[in-house]
Enzyme design. Structure first.
Site, PDB file in Angstrom:
ATOM      1  N   GLY B 326       0.478   0.450   0.870  1.00 39.20           N
ATOM      2  CA  GLY B 326       1.222  -0.447  -0.253  1.00 39.20           C
ATOM      3  C   GLY B 326       2.663  -0.643   0.259  1.00 39.20           C
ATOM      4  CB  SER B 327       5.896  -0.554  -1.520  1.00 43.35           C
ATOM      5  OG  SER B 327       5.323  -1.085  -2.382  1.00 43.35           O
ATOM      6  CB  THR B 328       4.774   3.340   2.431  1.00 43.24           C
ATOM      7  OG1 THR B 328       3.261   3.282   2.578  1.00 43.24           O
ATOM      8  CG2 THR B 328       5.004   4.113   1.209  1.00 43.24           C
ATOM      9  CG  PHE B 329       2.427  -2.070   6.089  1.00 48.64           C
ATOM     10  CD1 PHE B 329       2.066  -1.365   7.123  1.00 48.64           C
ATOM     11  CD2 PHE B 329       2.688  -3.483   5.881  1.00 48.64           C
ATOM     12  CE1 PHE B 329       1.341  -1.863   7.965  1.00 48.64           C
ATOM     13  CE2 PHE B 329       2.082  -3.969   7.168  1.00 48.64           C
ATOM     14  CZ  PHE B 329       1.610  -3.303   8.202  1.00 48.64           C
ATOM     15  CE  LYS B 330       6.740  -4.391  -0.790  1.00 50.64           C
ATOM     16  NZ  LYS B 330       6.894  -4.251  -2.181  1.00 50.64           N
TER      17      LYS B 330
END
Lengths: 379, 648
Positions: B326-330
């Site tokens: 999820g957003s931790t990949f951003k």
């Protein structure tokens, strides 16, 4: 037959007889028995209990009996032959009847202080009877078929009784011992050749018939033969005794593992280590040297006895000594062949060494007869 | 009847001939016996001597003591403790039934085991001991010892058994041992003869299994003399074995136990990693299980309860579980774009709430849109559209390469079972595995850690460490073996532009400390412990257009299995990063609400080294946090494994 009829030039009398005993033979017997005590002491883990001490006592008793028998003139024993033979056959029948009534397969009569095995006694009395028969029989009739029948019956009756017990070892001894006496009495060699040829033929037939429609033995009996011929085929089953016995013997090497150091006997890998297999313990602990020494002692006994027999001009005495010698030989020959894996395990003790009362007493009485014949020989 | 006194000469000659013939034959036979004896005793002596020795000597193995496992501070977490069992020797007992009856008044005996023991006794030799009761308590043992005179043939025996004093806290990392099964033996080629010793314990999972070779040690042996029925007569000699090596893990027991308590019964995973050395300080998965149950033999109902639970207590989710990050990949997308130069930190992107890519509408989590977004704002507020657009310019190849550099998609070699490699999708991967061409839409999905991307909590922690330090940090679980710590060079630099990294770190700081940051609610106000993080909320389902229209997307209204995963990654302190933390709460809802508070508590605890001061928390939270601290401290075991208020 009286003492006077039996004309003798000079026969020692009274205590003087002691001087005329065959002393070297007595020493040899003591030496063999000594080996026995030593081995019984060893297999008991270095203790006179439970075998060496009773064996020593029995040997003492046996030795006294031997001297007693030796002091009595040989012609008395000659006269007693038939009675002794008949009495022993009756005893054999008695144990047979008693065995079937109770107790199961009982081979002995309890005398209180020891158990007497009539089959052991039979070995002597058969020889006595045969010697007496051929002593009585004019030599020219020896090989006539009709005169062969009585001795054959004399041999076969006790053999059959013993075989019924069942005691294969003793039957073989009786049969072979009796045959040897007949041979020495002068029965024509062609008869023996015929019997041996017949025996070989029978064995061949038994093997040839295996797996065919006319198979002579049961399958399990063939398997026993297989195990004998190749003990390694069944090392934990029937071949166990033979395999372990050979291991014990072989591991002895030249000089053995040392007194009381035999692992095979001490750790109970050996079966019947105090009776039938005692020779393996000797061979394990004293090696080839020890084993050959005992064999040497036996050999000298045989040679001394044969010489004594040949020097004796009395036909009964000669035959008796030779018969007893033959029986003695058969004892250790069968036993040693057995423990070395050359013969099936049939249960024959090593003479004068194995633990056991009847065999020891009977053998010493037999040697008493030999001594008596020697002392009272015609001079 | 009268006969000549002396036999006729002819008869006597014949007798002599025959006697000599037979005597000679006898001597000949004896010579044959002698030859046979020579053959056996001289020619074959060596062979038979060997057979006699084989008969006599029995080699018994002496099992070595298994190596113990300690935490980084030397607190034992897997130990060998004496285990007592009661055996009976039939020949000494006499009346077995009577003795067992007497024993049953002193010790609780399992009737099934007694039946089994009786049948074993009937089969085995009378001098062989048969076990009546295993894992007997010390009290029961003492009772038996005191009553020994009335219990002939009964022997209390002491062996070593594995014990895990912290029960569930280290279950997934350390694993457990158990008796060797036929299946274990079938898997091993040429198994160590030790494994055939009854009751020998073998590592089944986790460090116990993966470090089995080090922990097991070398067997000693003793040679005993046995008789023909196998009774031991005496011991000939004995060679002691070599005990297994002691292992020291990088884990910190106090922290690990705290994290386990903090995760509670959530289906969650958390990792605390030293972001300079890669030392794993805590590696938790919840719910957990008591590994001691497996050592003594777990009951069928307990085992079924563990395997059938939808929370998968047996799984080590921190290394085995893979989730869309999820957003931790951003951060990966942002850093890749900065490094590639497809945009600068100041470039703005307009977020209207969605983006049309090849006739497909990709939504931002915020329906109404974020407006003008810079890199910092986009990370802070987790704007999706910004990353969609950046990724389209960047392309999957460069994105995937950056993910690889940061540790995603690779399997880290830790001594644990079933470590997942996750999935770092690439053009090539899709073509070979899926047999389809890579689409722009796939890139758009990947840019926000959805679609094909899968990462384990361990990989997320490594990624965060690498972002915090700019170095190729590798996770490490074994600190030392038998007190010897392997030399390790500091991790190499990843070769990333420090300015770009600083931009990312600042944005992560703002996530936690800026009023508009998604994790502002879980901030740390103590300046020494300020953290920089990133929330993640990953979908486990596709939201249909109909659903979006109806507006039914509230997690609380969905069944547990369909709720979003909540993720949070962070490093701290911001100025001088020491630790990296990754928390995943399966189906926990939003990353900011479910994962960030846990990560904050863990971070504070790890940095402070004990219960952190309430002053580190925002004033509003302090009462709630204090209550939570009291509740958790009451259940955290001390260094001996004892929990306060609970007897040892």
């Amino acid at each position: 037959m009286s003492y006077l009829e039996y004309s003798i030039k000079s026969v020692p009398t009274g205590p003087r007889k002691l001087l005329y005993l065959h002393w070297p033979l007595i020493l040899l017997l003591c030496a063999v028995a000594g080996v026995g005590f030593l081995m019984l002491y060893s297999v008991a883990g270095g203790s006179p209990d439970p075998w060496a001490e009773p064996q020593l006592k029995r040997f003492g008793l046996g030795l006294s009996l031997m001297f007693f028998v030796a002091m009595v003139p040989i012609w008395f024993w000659n006269n007693l032959s038939w009675l002794a033979y008949g009495g022993t056959v009756l005893l054999l029948i008695l144990v047979e009847v008693m065995g079937s009534v109770g107790m199961g397969a009982q081979r002995w009569i309890d005398l209180g202080f020891m158990r007497l095995q009539p089959s052991e006694l039979m070995k002597i009395t058969l020889v006595l009877a045969l010697a007496a028969y051929y002593d009585w029989l004019p030599p020219e009739r020896t090989s006539r078929p009709i005169w062969l029948l009585p001795p054959i019956a004399l041999i076969l009756i006790p053999t059959a009784l013993v075989l019924r017990q069942p005691d294969l070892g003793t039957s073989i001894l009786l049969l072979a011992g009796g045959g040897m006496v007949m041979f020495m009495a002068g029965v024509h060699w062609a008869y023996f050749a015929a019997v041996i040829a017949g025996g070989i033929g029978l064995v061949t037939a038994v093997f040839q018939s295996r797996g065919t429609s006319w198979q002579l033995l049961k399958d399990y009996q063939y398997r026993r033969i297989d195990t004998f011929l190749d003990p390694s085929s069944d090392p934990l089953g029937a071949g166990y005794h033979i395999t372990q016995s050979k291991i014990a013997l072989g591991s002895g090497g030249w000089t053995g593992r040392g007194f009381m150091q035999g692992t095979q006997s001490r750790l109970n890998f050996l079966p019947e280590k105090h009776t039938d297999f005692i020779f393996t313990t000797l061979a394990e602990e004293f090696g080839f040297v020890g084993g050959m020494s005992l064999l040497g002692l036996y050999g000298i006994i045989i040679i001394f006895c044969v010489i004594a027999a040949l020097r004796n001009r009395d036909r009964f005495s000669s035959l008796l000594i030779l018969g007893i010698t033959a029986t003695f030989f058969l004892f250790f020959a069968v036993n040693m062949s057995m423990v070395m894996g050359m013969a099936p395990v049939v249960g024959v003790p090593l003479p004068l060494v194995s633990y056991g009362g009847s065999a020891m007493l009977v053998l010493l009485v037999a040697f008493g007869l030999v001594q008596s014949a020697h002392v009272h020989r015609p001079r | 009847m009268k006969r000549p006194v002396v036999d006729t000469a002819e008869t006597h000659r014949r007798l002599t001939r025959r006697a000599l013939l037979l005597g000679g034959a006898q001597i000949g036979f004896m010579a044959m016996l002698g030859l046979r004896m020579r053959h056996l005793q001289v020619d074959q002596a060596d062979q038979y001597r060997l057979l006699a020795e084989e008969n006599r000597i029995n080699i018994r193995l002496l099992p070595p003591a298994r190596g113990e496992i300690f935490d980084r501070n030397g607190i034992p977490i897997a130990v060998n403790q004496p285990s007592y069992r009661i055996t009976i020797v039939r020949e000494d007992a006499g009346d077995v039934d009577k003795i067992i009856d007497r024993l049953s008044h002193l010790v609780a005996l399992d009737p099934i085991k007694i039946e089994r023991a009786k049948s074993e006794m009937a089969r085995s030799a009378p001098f062989l001991p048969v076990t009546l009761a295993d894992h007997v308590s010390w009290e029961e043992m003492s009772r038996v010892a005191v009553n020994a005179p009335a219990l002939p043939g009964i022997t209390p025996e002491v062996g070593l058994s594995r014990r895990y004093p912290f029960k569930a806290d280290f279950a997934h990392v350390v694993g457990y041992v158990g008796p060797v099964s036929d299946y274990d033996l079938s898997k091993i080629e040429d198994p160590d003869p030790l494994l055939r010793i009854p009751r020998f314990q073998l590592g089944k999972v986790g460090v116990e299994a993966k470090q089995e070779d080090r922990l097991r040690g070398k067997a000693g042996n003793k040679r005993v003399e046995v008789n023909s029925v196998g009774r031991v007569m005496r011991e000939l000699d004995r060679r002691e074995g070599q005990p297994g090596a002691d292992l020291q893990l990088t884990l910190d027991q106090q922290l690990q136990s705290y994290v386990q308590a903090r995760l509670g019964n959530e289906s969650a995973a958390a990792i605390v990693m030293d972001c300079e050395t890669g030392d794993l300080l805590a590696l938790n998965s919840s719910p957990s299980f008591d590994p001691n149950l497996f050592v003594t033999g777990i009951s069928v109902s307990d085992y079924n309860a563990l395997t059938e639970s939808k929370y998968r207590p047996l799984a080590a989710k921190s290394v085995q579980g893979t989730y869309p990050p999820g957003s931790t990949f951003k951060m990966v997308t942002a850093l890749a774009a900065l490094e590639a130069g497809v945009m600068s930190a100041e470039d703005t992107v307009w977020c209207p709430g969605h983006l049309e890519v090849s006739n497909r509408r990709f939504h931002c989590w915020k329906r109404v849109g974020h407006g003008h977004m810079t890199l910092n704002k986009a990370l802070r507020e987790s704007c999706d559209v910004y990353f969609y657009k950046v990724a389209i310019d960047l392309g999957i190849d460069r994105l995937s390469a950056m993910a690889e550099r940061l540790g995603l998609g690779q399997r880290f070699d830790l001594p644990m079972s079933g470590i997942a490699s996750g999935l770092n999708p690439s053009r090539e991967w899709k073509e070979t595995v899926r047999g389809a061409q890579w689409l722009v839409g796939d890139t758009v999905n990947a840019s926000i850690g959805q679609g094909f991307v899968l990462a384990s909590p361990l990989q997320l922690a490594v990624m965060t460490s690498r972002l915090a330090t700019g170095r190729a940090i590798m996770p490490r679980l074994i600190k030392s073996v038998d007190g010897v710590e392997p030399e390790r060079a500091p991790a190499e630099l990843l070769g990333l532009n420090e300015n770009n990294l600083r931009q990312i770190r600042k944005a992560m700081f703002d996530v936690s400390n800026n009023r508009r940051g998604t994790a502002y609610g879980s901030r740390i106000i103590d300046d020494a412990y300020r953290m920089a993080g990133k929330t993640g909320t990953s979908q486990v389902r596709n939201i249909t257009t109909a659903e979006r229209a109806a507006g039914v997307t509230r997690n609380e209204d969905l069944p547990w299995e369909r709720r979003d995963h909540a993720l949070f990654v962070n490093f701290a302190p911001y100025d001088n990063p020491r630790i990296a933390v990754a928390v995943v709460v399966e189906h926990g809802g939003g990353g900011s609400t479910a994962a960030a508070p846990i990560a904050r508590d863990i971070t504070l605890r790890a940095l402070h080294g004990g219960t952190p001061p309430l002053e580190a928390y925002p004033t509003r939270d302090r009462d709630r946090i204090e209550a939570q601290q009291n509740r958790l401290n009451a259940v955290i075991p001390d260094r001996n494994g004892n929990v306060r208020g609970e007897r040892a």
